[in-house]
Motif scaffolding. Structure first.
Motif, PDB file in Angstrom:
ATOM      1  N   THR A  56      40.822  51.376  40.850  1.00 52.54           N
ATOM      2  CA  THR A  56      40.539  50.626  41.877  1.00 52.54           C
ATOM      3  C   THR A  56      41.768  49.465  41.864  1.00 52.54           C
ATOM      4  O   THR A  56      42.575  49.399  42.715  1.00 52.54           O
ATOM      5  N   ASP A  59      45.155  51.203  42.152  1.00 54.41           N
ATOM      6  CA  ASP A  59      45.659  51.703  43.389  1.00 54.41           C
ATOM      7  C   ASP A  59      45.813  50.713  44.433  1.00 54.41           C
ATOM      8  O   ASP A  59      46.814  51.063  45.232  1.00 54.41           O
ATOM      9  N   LEU A 209      37.715  52.849  47.589  1.00 51.77           N
ATOM     10  CA  LEU A 209      38.542  52.757  46.288  1.00 51.77           C
ATOM     11  C   LEU A 209      37.816  53.433  45.069  1.00 51.77           C
ATOM     12  O   LEU A 209      36.585  53.354  44.995  1.00 51.77           O
TER      13      LEU A 209
END
Length: 211
Positions: A56, A59, A209
């Protein structure tokens, strides 16, 4: 605002109230840019920072932004040896801020994580002065039991595939409650309340996410 955005905003408001009752500090950010701004606003310049294996925070570009900022960063991905990686795990207990996501969270505000080595849940529990979670609303389940089921049946098989390890869930994508030597479900952690008060910060987001 779309119907889903309206629902997410209302859901986030309820979750924030529930988290605050559990002594967390909590916020709601819709976009990756808002999350990065919130995190960098929360962490004073010069602070020491580390993080777990969260996809998460990677990204959305958060780790990259922090490494480019005025912080002392300890990133296990920079280690060139297994000994160096373990040293970074240990250093995480001394940092000012530790960043992570979660495997699941109940609507009542209980956070559920599952680890293979236990370094992430250990740091969440004790050591770093503060812990910041970035949590997509896609990881919220109705009850604590449903959150555990999500962590076991959704997050863990996907992470097993990501690490390409030899576990039964690699065969069919389903949790077999296995005792494999390569299992990444060795430590199951429930965070009911933030202790000391407001040590843990939760940033909720619309973004779907992680796993």
């Amino acid at each position: 605002m779309t119907p889903q955005e309206k629902r997410n905003e209302r859901m986030a408001a309820r979750l924030i109230r529930n988290l605050e009752r559990r002594h967390f500090e909590a916020y709601y950010c819709r976009t990756a840019e808002e999350i990065i701004l919130k995190v960098t606003d929360l962490i004073p310049p010069g602070s020491s920072i580390s993080w777990g294996g969260s996809m998460t925070i990677r990204d959305i570009g958060l780790t990259k932004a922090l490494k480019a900022g005025d912080y002392q960063v300890f990133d296990r991905d920079d280690a060139t040896t297994e000994e160096g990686k373990v040293a970074t795990y240990r250093k995480a207990f001394e940092v000012d801020y530790y960043l992570s996501s979660v495997n699941a969270m109940s609507e009542s505000g209980v956070i559920v994580n599952i680890d293979g080595n236990g370094n992430r849940v250990a740091a969440i529990t004790w050591g770093p002065k503060r812990v910041i979670f970035v949590v997509g609303l896609n990881k919220v389940a109705q009850t604590v039991e449903a959150a555990l089921q999500r962590a076991r049946s959704t997050a863990s098989p996907i992470n097993a595939a990501r690490f390409d390890i030899d576990t039964p869930c690699q065969v069919d994508g389903l949790c077999h409650n296995c005792n494999s030597a390569q299992s990444i479900c060795n430590y199951i952690h429930f965070l009911r309340n933030s202790h000391p008060e407001r040590r843990h910060i939760v940033i909720l987001t619309d973004l779907a996410l992680g796993y």
